[in-house]
Design an enzyme around this catalytic site. Sequence first.
Site, PDB file in Angstrom:
ATOM      1  N   LYS A  22       0.853  -1.207   0.000  1.00 49.55           N
ATOM      2  CA  LYS A  22       0.000   0.000   0.000  1.00 49.55           C
ATOM      3  C   LYS A  22       0.884   1.251   0.000  1.00 49.55           C
ATOM      4  O   LYS A  22       0.649   2.180  -0.781  1.00 49.55           O
ATOM      5  CB  LYS A  22      -0.861   0.024   1.258  1.00 49.55           C
ATOM      6  CG  LYS A  22      -1.454   1.386   1.590  1.00 49.55           C
ATOM      7  CD  LYS A  22      -2.302   1.386   2.829  1.00 49.55           C
ATOM      8  CE  LYS A  22      -1.535   1.746   4.062  1.00 49.55           C
ATOM      9  NZ  LYS A  22      -1.248   3.158   4.329  1.00 49.55           N
ATOM     10  N   ASN A  23       1.916   1.271   0.847  1.00 53.54           N
ATOM     11  CA  ASN A  23       2.710   2.490   1.011  1.00 53.54           C
ATOM     12  C   ASN A  23       3.677   2.745  -0.135  1.00 53.54           C
ATOM     13  O   ASN A  23       4.291   3.812  -0.190  1.00 53.54           O
ATOM     14  CB  ASN A  23       3.440   2.453   2.356  1.00 53.54           C
ATOM     15  CG  ASN A  23       2.472   2.623   3.516  1.00 53.54           C
ATOM     16  OD1 ASN A  23       1.320   3.015   3.315  1.00 53.54           O
ATOM     17  ND2 ASN A  23       2.911   2.314   4.716  1.00 53.54           N
ATOM     18  N   CYS A 116      -4.185  12.571  13.067  1.00 54.49           N
ATOM     19  CA  CYS A 116      -5.101  11.418  13.130  1.00 54.49           C
ATOM     20  C   CYS A 116      -4.839  10.740  14.475  1.00 54.49           C
ATOM     21  O   CYS A 116      -4.144  11.268  15.327  1.00 54.49           O
ATOM     22  CB  CYS A 116      -4.807  10.470  11.980  1.00 54.49           C
ATOM     23  SG  CYS A 116      -3.210   9.670  12.168  1.00 54.49           S
ATOM     24  N   ARG A 121       1.051  14.581  13.521  1.00 55.65           N
ATOM     25  CA  ARG A 121       1.539  14.288  12.159  1.00 55.65           C
ATOM     26  C   ARG A 121       1.725  15.569  11.342  1.00 55.65           C
ATOM     27  O   ARG A 121       1.052  15.814  10.360  1.00 55.65           O
ATOM     28  CB  ARG A 121       0.600  13.301  11.473  1.00 55.65           C
ATOM     29  CG  ARG A 121       0.524  12.007  12.262  1.00 55.65           C
ATOM     30  CD  ARG A 121      -0.216  10.930  11.551  1.00 55.65           C
ATOM     31  NE  ARG A 121       0.611  10.352  10.490  1.00 55.65           N
ATOM     32  CZ  ARG A 121       0.149   9.391   9.699  1.00 55.65           C
ATOM     33  NH1 ARG A 121      -1.080   8.964   9.824  1.00 55.65           N
ATOM     34  NH2 ARG A 121       0.914   8.878   8.762  1.00 55.65           N
ATOM     35  N   ASP A 124       5.867  19.807   8.453  1.00 59.93           N
ATOM     36  CA  ASP A 124       6.877  20.873   8.339  1.00 59.93           C
ATOM     37  C   ASP A 124       8.080  20.445   7.498  1.00 59.93           C
ATOM     38  O   ASP A 124       8.652  21.254   6.767  1.00 59.93           O
ATOM     39  CB  ASP A 124       7.332  21.317   9.731  1.00 59.93           C
ATOM     40  CG  ASP A 124       7.594  20.148  10.661  1.00 59.93           C
ATOM     41  OD1 ASP A 124       6.688  19.314  10.842  1.00 59.93           O
ATOM     42  OD2 ASP A 124       8.711  20.029  11.173  1.00 59.93           O
ATOM     43  N   ASP A 308       4.922   0.356  12.028  1.00 54.65           N
ATOM     44  CA  ASP A 308       3.653  -0.230  11.585  1.00 54.65           C
ATOM     45  C   ASP A 308       3.513  -1.693  11.996  1.00 54.65           C
ATOM     46  O   ASP A 308       2.460  -2.293  11.791  1.00 54.65           O
ATOM     47  CB  ASP A 308       3.520  -0.108  10.056  1.00 54.65           C
ATOM     48  CG  ASP A 308       3.437   1.352   9.644  1.00 54.65           C
ATOM     49  OD1 ASP A 308       3.954   1.691   8.560  1.00 54.65           O
ATOM     50  OD2 ASP A 308       2.896   2.154  10.417  1.00 54.65           O
ATOM     51  N   ARG A 401      -8.537  -0.503   4.648  1.00 58.65           N
ATOM     52  CA  ARG A 401      -7.754   0.558   3.992  1.00 58.65           C
ATOM     53  C   ARG A 401      -6.432   0.021   3.491  1.00 58.65           C
ATOM     54  O   ARG A 401      -5.902   0.487   2.499  1.00 58.65           O
ATOM     55  CB  ARG A 401      -7.489   1.706   4.976  1.00 58.65           C
ATOM     56  CG  ARG A 401      -8.661   2.590   5.281  1.00 58.65           C
ATOM     57  CD  ARG A 401      -8.229   3.792   6.069  1.00 58.65           C
ATOM     58  NE  ARG A 401      -7.023   4.359   5.489  1.00 58.65           N
ATOM     59  CZ  ARG A 401      -6.181   5.144   6.167  1.00 58.65           C
ATOM     60  NH1 ARG A 401      -6.415   5.431   7.428  1.00 58.65           N
ATOM     61  NH2 ARG A 401      -5.106   5.647   5.595  1.00 58.65           N
TER      62      ARG A 401
HETATM   63  C1  EPZ Z   1       4.295   7.051   6.562  1.00 59.22           C
HETATM   64  O1  EPZ Z   1       3.516   8.058   7.145  1.00 59.22           O
HETATM   65  C2  EPZ Z   1       3.377   5.854   6.402  1.00 59.22           C
HETATM   66  N1  EPZ Z   1       2.296   6.186   5.494  1.00 59.22           N
HETATM   67  C3  EPZ Z   1       2.847   5.422   7.761  1.00 59.22           C
HETATM   68  O2  EPZ Z   1       2.104   4.236   7.548  1.00 59.22           O
HETATM   69  C4  EPZ Z   1       4.039   5.078   8.653  1.00 59.22           C
HETATM   70  O3  EPZ Z   1       3.563   4.747   9.926  1.00 59.22           O
HETATM   71  C5  EPZ Z   1       4.997   6.271   8.735  1.00 59.22           C
HETATM   72  O4  EPZ Z   1       5.392   6.679   7.414  1.00 59.22           O
HETATM   73  C6  EPZ Z   1       6.275   5.931   9.492  1.00 59.22           C
HETATM   74  O5  EPZ Z   1       6.912   4.842   8.875  1.00 59.22           O
HETATM   75  C7  EPZ Z   1       2.526   6.124   4.166  1.00 59.22           C
HETATM   76  O6  EPZ Z   1       3.617   5.823   3.723  1.00 59.22           O
HETATM   77  C8  EPZ Z   1       1.368   6.449   3.265  1.00 59.22           C
HETATM   78  P1  EPZ Z   1       6.252  10.307   8.754  1.00 59.22           P
HETATM   79  P2  EPZ Z   1       4.097   9.561   7.217  1.00 59.22           P
HETATM   80  O7  EPZ Z   1       6.146  11.585   8.003  1.00 59.22           O
HETATM   81  O8  EPZ Z   1       4.975   9.828   6.075  1.00 59.22           O
HETATM   82  C9  EPZ Z   1       6.952  13.162  12.369  1.00 59.22           C
HETATM   83  C10 EPZ Z   1       0.291   2.847   7.681  1.00 59.22           C
HETATM   84  O9  EPZ Z   1      -0.179   2.234   8.642  1.00 59.22           O
HETATM   85  N2  EPZ Z   1       6.986  14.175  11.308  1.00 59.22           N
HETATM   86  O10 EPZ Z   1       7.404   9.406   8.513  1.00 59.22           O
HETATM   87  O11 EPZ Z   1       2.958  10.498   7.473  1.00 59.22           O
HETATM   88  C11 EPZ Z   1       5.542  12.677  12.541  1.00 59.22           C
HETATM   89  O12 EPZ Z   1       4.879  13.475  13.484  1.00 59.22           O
HETATM   90  C12 EPZ Z   1       0.698   4.281   7.842  1.00 59.22           C
HETATM   91  O13 EPZ Z   1       0.503   2.357   6.544  1.00 59.22           O
HETATM   92  C13 EPZ Z   1       7.303  15.485  11.650  1.00 59.22           C
HETATM   93  O14 EPZ Z   1       7.539  15.779  12.820  1.00 59.22           O
HETATM   94  O15 EPZ Z   1       4.972   9.457   8.518  1.00 59.22           O
HETATM   95  C14 EPZ Z   1       5.727  11.297  13.037  1.00 59.22           C
HETATM   96  O16 EPZ Z   1       5.973  11.372  14.435  1.00 59.22           O
HETATM   97  C15 EPZ Z   1       0.371   4.807   9.213  1.00 59.22           C
HETATM   98  N3  EPZ Z   1       7.331  16.413  10.672  1.00 59.22           N
HETATM   99  C16 EPZ Z   1       7.001  10.836  12.382  1.00 59.22           C
HETATM  100  O17 EPZ Z   1       7.688  12.002  11.944  1.00 59.22           O
HETATM  101  C17 EPZ Z   1       7.062  16.107   9.359  1.00 59.22           C
HETATM  102  O18 EPZ Z   1       7.101  16.966   8.488  1.00 59.22           O
HETATM  103  C18 EPZ Z   1       6.768   9.911  11.224  1.00 59.22           C
HETATM  104  O19 EPZ Z   1       6.068  10.644  10.289  1.00 59.22           O
HETATM  105  C19 EPZ Z   1       6.738  14.765   9.041  1.00 59.22           C
HETATM  106  C20 EPZ Z   1       6.712  13.822  10.024  1.00 59.22           C
END
Ligand code: EPZ
Length: 422
Positions: A22-23, A116, A121, A124, A308, A401
């Site tokens: 999916k990702n 969420c 999330r 920035d 995950d 999903r």
């Molecule tokens: C991706 O989400 C995945 N989704 C998530 O999978 C996965 O849990 C996550 O990466 C971590 O591996 C997809 O790929 C579609 P992040 P993403 O940006 O990109 C912080 C699932 O179950 N952060 O890596 O949104 C954020 O708050 C889903 O398939 C910032 O602080 O995750 C979080 O604590 C759930 N600033 C951490 O980094 C930013 O600009 C990880 O976020 C971006 C993120």
Amino acid sequence: MQFFRVKGGKALSGEVKVSGSKNAALPIICASVLTKEKCVIKNIPDIQDVHTLLHILKFLGSEYTFENNVLTIQTKEVKTKTIPHDLVKCLRASILLLSPILIRNNKVKLSYPGGCVLGKRPIDSHLYGYMRLGAKVTETNDYIQIKSPKGLAGADITMPEISVTGTENIIVAACASKGKTIIRLAASEPHVQDLCHMLNEMGAKIRGIGTHTLHIEGVSVFKGVKSHSVTPDYLEAGTLAISAAITRGNVKIKNMHPHDLEVLWQKFEEVGIPFEVGKNWVHIKPTHKRYKPVHKLQTLIFPGFPTDLQAPFAVLLTQAHGVSRIFETLFEGRLGYLFELEKMGAKTEILNPNQALIIGPTKLQGVPIASCDLRAGAAMVIAALVAKGETIISNINYIDRGYENFEQKLRSLGADIERFDS
Ligand code: EPZ
């Protein structure tokens, strides 16, 4: 509302094939918007998030067919319309449309995806990357607007967060920026790598794939792809492996890349789960030995233990003899499922928003429980597989999903699971 009814206590056995990731599918579908030409993408999982994204793309002017896991898509023009909040809020990954639309139209406006159940999330790091590439970013409470009237210019970027979708957005933008870009502290998950391979097949010039430093030479034209096959879903593979282990089953999981889950196999060894690793399969084997606890299950960016799989693995630890520590380092809201597990008799202690103890072993009892999010939903099913009696799981739309034919796969391995409407 739909539910799963699961009667626990059966050891899974047999063979099961893993679906496409999916990702990886989501950013790859978004990347197809970079070209006016046709893209044929195979091994796309038939899941809700893919259909939601295709619905958004149709709204923007894409034409596509999607059958038997093959997507043929062409976006001759991208309508300059703001994607409404009701579409964005049900698919956070719609944020991955920012770069392709910005590149096609030199501007993009997207409703803020917001947080969420997993936490705030923020985005920035995405916006920082765009600014470093010379785009003008404006944020209101509701919308993100990005403009690049003169196009984007390559830069040396150190990401402020190791963000998966943040990295994916900036990779795509850098591929179309004039000159060279270096992205440091890039995420390197298997889905990030697969996106890079797809982009290179479209004419991009990305080097360092699979590392945390990417070197990108901008190009001005992207071509369609005749056949890109999406990488297998390592998170589904891990979920199925844990399901086999907790039921002390005998299961061969095929169509996967075992190397994507090195740290999961390390934890399996720590717990004492017998398994054999092949080229594109893993065989989980039964044992009557006691499972041992894990001193510290710490989630990390790839190639560390995937966040995950934190919830699914925590359920396995309820059957281990001793105390295990969970340390969720990426999200501040990803331990809520423990309250559902406690309803089934699990003994846990939440120490803070990022850490918890699992005290095992505990006999889990089938009761009505809810899925808090996609991966927590899968974790509830895993708990139900080993629980005594019948478990009713609600909010299974979360599971739909991200897991293709989840209950069918488990039933083919002998699980007593069925879906019903309320
Ligand atoms: C991706 O989400 C995945 N989704 C998530 O999978 C996965 O849990 C996550 O990466 C971590 O591996 C997809 O790929 C579609 P992040 P993403 O940006 O990109 C912080 C699932 O179950 N952060 O890596 O949104 C954020 O708050 C889903 O398939 C910032 O602080 O995750 C979080 O604590 C759930 N600033 C951490 O980094 C930013 O600009 C990880 O976020 C971006 C993120």
